[in-house]
Design a protein around this motif. Structure first.
Motif, PDB file in Angstrom:
ATOM      1  N   ASN B  37      47.635  56.986  51.300  1.00  0.00           N
ATOM      2  CA  ASN B  37      47.198  57.724  50.115  1.00  0.00           C
ATOM      3  C   ASN B  37      45.792  57.306  49.683  1.00  0.00           C
TER       4      ASN B  37
ATOM      5  N   TRP C  48      49.520  56.652  39.445  1.00  0.00           N
ATOM      6  CA  TRP C  48      50.462  57.500  40.183  1.00  0.00           C
ATOM      7  C   TRP C  48      49.847  58.126  41.433  1.00  0.00           C
ATOM      8  N   LEU C  49      50.630  58.112  42.515  1.00  0.00           N
ATOM      9  CA  LEU C  49      50.208  58.742  43.767  1.00  0.00           C
ATOM     10  C   LEU C  49      50.078  60.261  43.626  1.00  0.00           C
ATOM     11  N   GLY C  50      50.962  60.848  42.859  1.00  0.00           N
ATOM     12  CA  GLY C  50      50.937  62.308  42.697  1.00  0.00           C
ATOM     13  C   GLY C  50      49.736  62.797  41.911  1.00  0.00           C
ATOM     14  N   SER C  51      49.041  61.880  41.274  1.00  0.00           N
ATOM     15  CA  SER C  51      47.887  62.249  40.447  1.00  0.00           C
ATOM     16  C   SER C  51      46.570  62.287  41.218  1.00  0.00           C
TER      17      SER C  51
ATOM     18  N   PHE D  60      59.912  62.503  47.072  1.00  0.00           N
ATOM     19  CA  PHE D  60      58.453  62.335  46.988  1.00  0.00           C
ATOM     20  C   PHE D  60      57.989  62.381  45.525  1.00  0.00           C
ATOM     21  N   ARG D  63      58.718  59.260  43.421  1.00  0.00           N
ATOM     22  CA  ARG D  63      57.815  58.158  43.706  1.00  0.00           C
ATOM     23  C   ARG D  63      56.385  58.491  43.271  1.00  0.00           C
ATOM     24  N   ALA D  64      56.012  59.745  43.404  1.00  0.00           N
ATOM     25  CA  ALA D  64      54.633  60.138  43.090  1.00  0.00           C
ATOM     26  C   ALA D  64      54.311  59.907  41.616  1.00  0.00           C
ATOM     27  N   PHE D  65      55.330  60.039  40.758  1.00  0.00           N
ATOM     28  CA  PHE D  65      55.103  59.845  39.323  1.00  0.00           C
ATOM     29  C   PHE D  65      56.021  58.778  38.725  1.00  0.00           C
ATOM     30  N   ASN D  89      49.925  69.272  44.445  1.00  0.00           N
ATOM     31  CA  ASN D  89      50.422  68.527  45.602  1.00  0.00           C
ATOM     32  C   ASN D  89      51.018  69.422  46.691  1.00  0.00           C
ATOM     33  N   ILE D  93      55.979  69.163  44.539  1.00  0.00           N
ATOM     34  CA  ILE D  93      56.486  68.653  43.260  1.00  0.00           C
ATOM     35  C   ILE D  93      57.730  69.414  42.806  1.00  0.00           C
TER      36      ILE D  93
END
Lengths: 133, 133, 133, 133
Positions: B37, C48-51, D60, D63-65, D89, D93
């Motif tokens: 990432n 956060w990775l999703g950000s 996913f 974990r992403a948030f 994403n 999401i």
């Protein structure tokens, strides 16, 4: 429907894992059903992250064309009859070794896809997995 | 967790930028962590727009397979064992020079990706970046 | 071309980071230029990775429509005039707080996007970043 | 590295499967690591095909948030602070129940995603899975 079920997919994956452990190369291993849809996936500790997608799609490809991905690959090189096929199916077609159809009673009932080592290693592990059906 | 952090990513990018300035070729430079990432990206003034995506994905690719993208590229040419791998992972696999894994204590903890010049220039800049860890 | 350059993007990101540190919420921070293309991105440790994707696309969205994403969001709710706009531009349109255009001499020269906390936190951090230009 | 490994993922999936069997609803169950990357996936016999993708992406997203997908969902409804996040994403999401972060020593080390029944069923099965870590 004549297809692998989860118990069979697990036995196939387990046999493939044993071979991967024997050759000392952690692998991603995936099994799809007769519809080409994922039944189960396993990433062994330390296996490549980029091989998650590849293992699943080698399995998809093998069922999609009822062929080993290494044989499809021979036909998908420049100047061969299926050159360019890797651009189809939204990036899901894998044209190198490691995908093998799973057959029963003369019918393809799914496929296994393996990724995480050299083409030869992937193929060897996939063969041991396929043999467990 | 054994992964590059932001401070390290900045030091890596800074070293890469210095090399890019030295050779007079503005670059896109990206660093990803051990999960593949993005940690940080920089586009030097005047660097190619198309290289934003390429730099980030060279870094992703190097971590995804724990390999330099130029070495993966050698294996991804027609008739080689990984030909077609560039179609996997939703277009994120880059198979030309400029991506290098970042290692610490024998473990891959991330990767750098550089894009903006010739393959040789990208590689040189990435090497200087990687050496800064 | 009237656009933010890398040095300015870094100053903007630096100001945003300082605010994020002050409120104790690690953030992803991105700056795009007047062409909507990424100049630089930073993921603070623990953010956060999703950000990653969201911060870059909040910046893109703010430049794409020369509007704060929170204001676009007001217009993008069900029954409002731009409802459905988030389906456009291949998933790059973000319709919640944290994206702000960057202006100079009455012209939009880029945008900042912040993601990693509540909408209010993202907005506050983005405002401090934008004020640094 | 502080992340779930394959043995742990299997224990988590096994606990989730047991719950799914108990309530008589076949499920797709997925576990991702601390980098958001898939460790293992299982589709129980008879579970929905469309839930393969959903289970993987619920994991996913969690974990992403670092949040349960049902809680993210509360914040992602029209007029709430994260409305529109489901467009980010690249479609990964998921904003409904069934995704839960996996924690150890106060750190998120991965996530589980479950899909195949009602929101309540998915959540119940995911909770039993998460409790097995």
């Amino acid at each position: 429907m004549n297809t692998v079920n989860l118990a069979e997919a697990r036995a196939i994956i387990s046999a493939a894992e044993a071979k991967a452990a024997e050759i000392g190369q952690p692998m991603n291993i995936a099994v799809v059903d007769s519809g080409g849809n994922l039944v189960s996936h396993v990433r062994m500790d330390g296996a490549w992250l980029g091989s998650i997608d590849i293992s699943i799609n080698k399995a998809f490809t093998s069922r999609a064309f009822d062929i080993q991905t290494k044989d499809l690959g021979d036909n998908a090189q420049p100047n061969q009859q299926f050159y360019g096929i890797h651009a189809s199916n939204h990036g899901r077609i894998m044209i190198f070794a490691g995908g093998i159809p799973l057959s029963r009673d003369g019918q393809v009932v799914g496929a296994i896809g393996v990724s995480g080592g050299s083409g030869e290693q992937d193929q060897t592990v996939a063969e041991d997995g396929a043999a467990a059906l």
